[in-house]
Design a protein around this motif. Structure first.
Motif, PDB file in Angstrom:
ATOM      1  N   LEU A  94       0.940  -1.231  -0.046  1.00 62.92           N
ATOM      2  CA  LEU A  94       0.046   0.027   0.072  1.00 62.92           C
ATOM      3  C   LEU A  94       0.857   1.369   0.007  1.00 62.92           C
ATOM      4  O   LEU A  94       0.587   2.413  -0.883  1.00 62.92           O
ATOM      5  CB  LEU A  94      -0.704  -0.079   1.198  1.00 62.92           C
ATOM      6  CG  LEU A  94      -2.034   1.019   1.248  1.00 62.92           C
ATOM      7  CD1 LEU A  94      -2.895   1.136   0.224  1.00 62.92           C
ATOM      8  CD2 LEU A  94      -2.760   1.114   2.641  1.00 62.92           C
ATOM      9  N   LEU A  95       1.895   1.265   0.866  1.00 65.21           N
ATOM     10  CA  LEU A  95       2.794   2.177   0.966  1.00 65.21           C
ATOM     11  C   LEU A  95       3.479   2.510  -0.512  1.00 65.21           C
ATOM     12  O   LEU A  95       3.630   3.583  -0.897  1.00 65.21           O
ATOM     13  CB  LEU A  95       3.700   2.375   2.171  1.00 65.21           C
ATOM     14  CG  LEU A  95       3.303   2.393   3.381  1.00 65.21           C
ATOM     15  CD1 LEU A  95       4.498   1.972   4.438  1.00 65.21           C
ATOM     16  CD2 LEU A  95       2.649   3.778   3.588  1.00 65.21           C
ATOM     17  N   ASP A  96       4.008   1.383  -1.091  1.00 61.87           N
ATOM     18  CA  ASP A  96       4.565   1.670  -2.113  1.00 61.87           C
ATOM     19  C   ASP A  96       3.722   2.223  -3.413  1.00 61.87           C
ATOM     20  O   ASP A  96       4.425   2.906  -4.385  1.00 61.87           O
ATOM     21  CB  ASP A  96       5.086   0.216  -2.898  1.00 61.87           C
ATOM     22  CG  ASP A  96       6.268  -0.223  -2.008  1.00 61.87           C
ATOM     23  OD1 ASP A  96       7.081   0.421  -1.287  1.00 61.87           O
ATOM     24  OD2 ASP A  96       6.514  -1.548  -1.912  1.00 61.87           O
ATOM     25  N   ALA A  97       2.569   1.802  -3.555  1.00 67.42           N
ATOM     26  CA  ALA A  97       1.608   2.421  -4.229  1.00 67.42           C
ATOM     27  C   ALA A  97       1.366   3.943  -4.072  1.00 67.42           C
ATOM     28  O   ALA A  97       0.710   4.439  -5.046  1.00 67.42           O
ATOM     29  CB  ALA A  97       0.302   1.564  -4.404  1.00 67.42           C
ATOM     30  N   ARG A  98       1.509   4.362  -2.927  1.00 67.36           N
ATOM     31  CA  ARG A  98       1.100   5.787  -2.366  1.00 67.36           C
ATOM     32  C   ARG A  98       2.400   6.632  -2.062  1.00 67.36           C
ATOM     33  O   ARG A  98       2.453   7.439  -1.184  1.00 67.36           O
ATOM     34  CB  ARG A  98      -0.043   5.651  -1.252  1.00 67.36           C
ATOM     35  CG  ARG A  98      -1.115   4.852  -1.727  1.00 67.36           C
ATOM     36  CD  ARG A  98      -2.308   5.772  -2.620  1.00 67.36           C
ATOM     37  NE  ARG A  98      -2.490   6.854  -1.537  1.00 67.36           N
ATOM     38  CZ  ARG A  98      -3.879   6.687  -1.097  1.00 67.36           C
ATOM     39  NH1 ARG A  98      -4.313   5.496  -0.762  1.00 67.36           N
ATOM     40  NH2 ARG A  98      -4.180   7.753  -0.168  1.00 67.36           N
ATOM     41  N   VAL A  99       3.574   6.320  -2.574  1.00 67.20           N
ATOM     42  CA  VAL A  99       4.831   6.947  -2.279  1.00 67.20           C
ATOM     43  C   VAL A  99       4.693   8.553  -2.279  1.00 67.20           C
ATOM     44  O   VAL A  99       4.772   9.257  -1.543  1.00 67.20           O
ATOM     45  CB  VAL A  99       5.898   6.571  -2.965  1.00 67.20           C
ATOM     46  CG1 VAL A  99       7.158   7.536  -2.871  1.00 67.20           C
ATOM     47  CG2 VAL A  99       6.491   5.089  -2.696  1.00 67.20           C
ATOM     48  N   VAL A 100       4.168   9.005  -3.540  1.00 68.85           N
ATOM     49  CA  VAL A 100       3.975  10.294  -3.545  1.00 68.85           C
ATOM     50  C   VAL A 100       2.562  10.987  -2.942  1.00 68.85           C
ATOM     51  O   VAL A 100       2.959  12.105  -2.259  1.00 68.85           O
ATOM     52  CB  VAL A 100       3.828  10.697  -5.186  1.00 68.85           C
ATOM     53  CG1 VAL A 100       3.713  12.213  -5.457  1.00 68.85           C
ATOM     54  CG2 VAL A 100       5.187  10.493  -5.870  1.00 68.85           C
ATOM     55  N   GLU A 101       1.679  10.641  -3.108  1.00 62.27           N
ATOM     56  CA  GLU A 101       0.600  11.206  -2.540  1.00 62.27           C
ATOM     57  C   GLU A 101       0.140  10.800  -0.942  1.00 62.27           C
ATOM     58  O   GLU A 101      -0.221  11.622  -0.101  1.00 62.27           O
ATOM     59  CB  GLU A 101      -0.912  10.675  -3.113  1.00 62.27           C
ATOM     60  CG  GLU A 101      -1.068   9.290  -3.162  1.00 62.27           C
ATOM     61  CD  GLU A 101      -0.694   8.530  -4.488  1.00 62.27           C
ATOM     62  OE1 GLU A 101      -1.205   7.455  -4.973  1.00 62.27           O
ATOM     63  OE2 GLU A 101       0.348   8.842  -4.819  1.00 62.27           O
ATOM     64  N   GLY A 102       0.734   9.821  -0.465  1.00 64.50           N
ATOM     65  CA  GLY A 102       0.902   9.505   0.624  1.00 64.50           C
ATOM     66  C   GLY A 102      -0.607   8.855   1.168  1.00 64.50           C
ATOM     67  O   GLY A 102      -1.374   8.916   0.240  1.00 64.50           O
ATOM     68  N   ILE A 103      -0.651   8.671   2.494  1.00 66.85           N
ATOM     69  CA  ILE A 103      -1.869   7.789   2.959  1.00 66.85           C
ATOM     70  C   ILE A 103      -1.749   8.091   4.562  1.00 66.85           C
ATOM     71  O   ILE A 103      -0.617   8.214   5.093  1.00 66.85           O
ATOM     72  CB  ILE A 103      -1.836   6.425   2.692  1.00 66.85           C
ATOM     73  CG1 ILE A 103      -3.398   5.758   3.360  1.00 66.85           C
ATOM     74  CG2 ILE A 103      -0.831   5.648   3.447  1.00 66.85           C
ATOM     75  CD1 ILE A 103      -3.406   4.513   2.574  1.00 66.85           C
ATOM     76  N   THR A 104      -3.011   8.449   5.179  1.00 65.38           N
ATOM     77  CA  THR A 104      -3.021   8.528   6.509  1.00 65.38           C
ATOM     78  C   THR A 104      -3.012   7.171   7.338  1.00 65.38           C
ATOM     79  O   THR A 104      -3.294   6.116   6.552  1.00 65.38           O
ATOM     80  CB  THR A 104      -4.331   9.445   7.073  1.00 65.38           C
ATOM     81  OG1 THR A 104      -5.455   8.427   6.922  1.00 65.38           O
ATOM     82  CG2 THR A 104      -4.304  10.701   6.209  1.00 65.38           C
ATOM     83  N   LEU A 105      -2.575   7.256   8.406  1.00 63.36           N
ATOM     84  CA  LEU A 105      -2.489   5.880   9.351  1.00 63.36           C
ATOM     85  C   LEU A 105      -4.062   5.467   9.501  1.00 63.36           C
ATOM     86  O   LEU A 105      -4.223   4.065   9.367  1.00 63.36           O
ATOM     87  CB  LEU A 105      -1.940   6.220  10.594  1.00 63.36           C
ATOM     88  CG  LEU A 105      -1.891   4.973  11.633  1.00 63.36           C
ATOM     89  CD1 LEU A 105      -0.900   3.868  10.886  1.00 63.36           C
ATOM     90  CD2 LEU A 105      -1.260   5.431  13.018  1.00 63.36           C
TER      91      LEU A 105
END
Length: 275
Positions: free
Chosen positions: A179-190
């Motif tokens: 999930l983190l690899d797919a959202r490196v740029v936009e990020g994600i909240t915990l």
């Protein structure tokens, strides 16, 4: 005529971290709060001096130590300086999503929490939030620290950890990494990551990842962003553009992390590959 020293220095702001209503830093040399109540929890640590306060008509005095002060919502309290040196404090105002008001009674009984792990987590959260007007640090990091602060407060007030969901740790860590690899740029909240992975408890999610990979998820994400910025810089992109393209807030945010990971600034790194 000698200049007089200001009696107070105050800095306050609202961070973009769910659950934290306000961050408040202050230095008081001569001040007395009147009796009042908050609609939030006040989680305070002292960085210098001594403070005297009453909570529900019982007085407490504390100096700089390992104590964390927790004042519950809806309960009358005051506060005042004790010595000419005054005191310095940092306060986090937490809403009911972090701690429910039904735990207020336990906080009235023990507002001074001599708990080294809790103190270290609160200090880590303050560092992740950063000073006012500075570029925000990685939001995932602050959310992670807040989750561990919440867990420790629950243990102290309720005698147990908050209810949690969970699954096999290794599999959960792999899914979070994907999930983190797919959202490196936009990020994600915990919170978003925990919900997307089956509504697991945030601290269980962080611990599973650390056990599997040896570092917390926010550090993994920052490392991936630095790696992306390195490639962009070597391809000729300027530091400011590379920062946002890699998922950082701005160039200053990139520079702060880049120096830690690479040992030089983005600009110098970019120039190093040119003829």
């Amino acid at each position: 005529m000698a200049a007089t020293r200001p009696r107070s220095t105050v800095s306050a702001w609202q961070p973009s971290v769910p659950g934290i209503a306000e961050v408040f830093h202050a230095r008081f040399t001569d001040h007395a709060y009147p009796a009042h109540v908050h609609d939030t929890w006040a989680l305070m640590i002292l960085d210098g001096g001594r403070v005297d306060f009453a909570l529900d008509r019982e007085r407490h005095g504390i100096g700089v130590s390992d104590a964390v002060i927790l004042l519950p919502p809806g309960v009358v309290h005051d506060g005042r300086t004790v010595t000419e040196a005054g005191f310095r404090k940092r306060v986090l105002y937490l809403d009911a999503s972090v701690l429910p008001e039904r735990l207020a009674g336990a906080a009235v009984d023990t507002p001074l929490l001599f708990d080294r792990p809790l103190l270290e987590r609160v200090q880590g959260l303050h560092l992740a939030l950063g000073p006012r007007h500075s570029p925000p640090t990685e939001g995932f990091e602050a959310q992670s620290w807040l989750a561990f602060v919440r867990e420790r407060l629950w243990i102290r007030l309720a005698g147990r950890e908050p209810a949690r969901g969970g699954g096999p740790g290794a599999g959960l860590a792999v899914r979070l990494r994907e999930l983190l690899d797919a959202r490196v740029v936009e990020g994600i909240t915990l919170a978003e990551a925990a919900a997307e992975l089956g509504h697991v408890h945030p601290t269980h999610l962080i611990r599973s990842f650390r056990r599997a990979y040896g570092l917390p998820p926010h550090a993994y994400l920052t490392g991936r962003r630095v790696a992306r910025a390195r490639r962009l810089l070597l391809a000729g992109m300027g530091p400011a553009a590379a920062a946002t393209a890699a998922g950082f807030y701005d160039q200053a945010h990139l520079t702060r992390h880049f120096g830690r990971y690479v040992g030089t600034s983005p600009a110098r790194y970019s120039r190093s590959g040119r003829p």
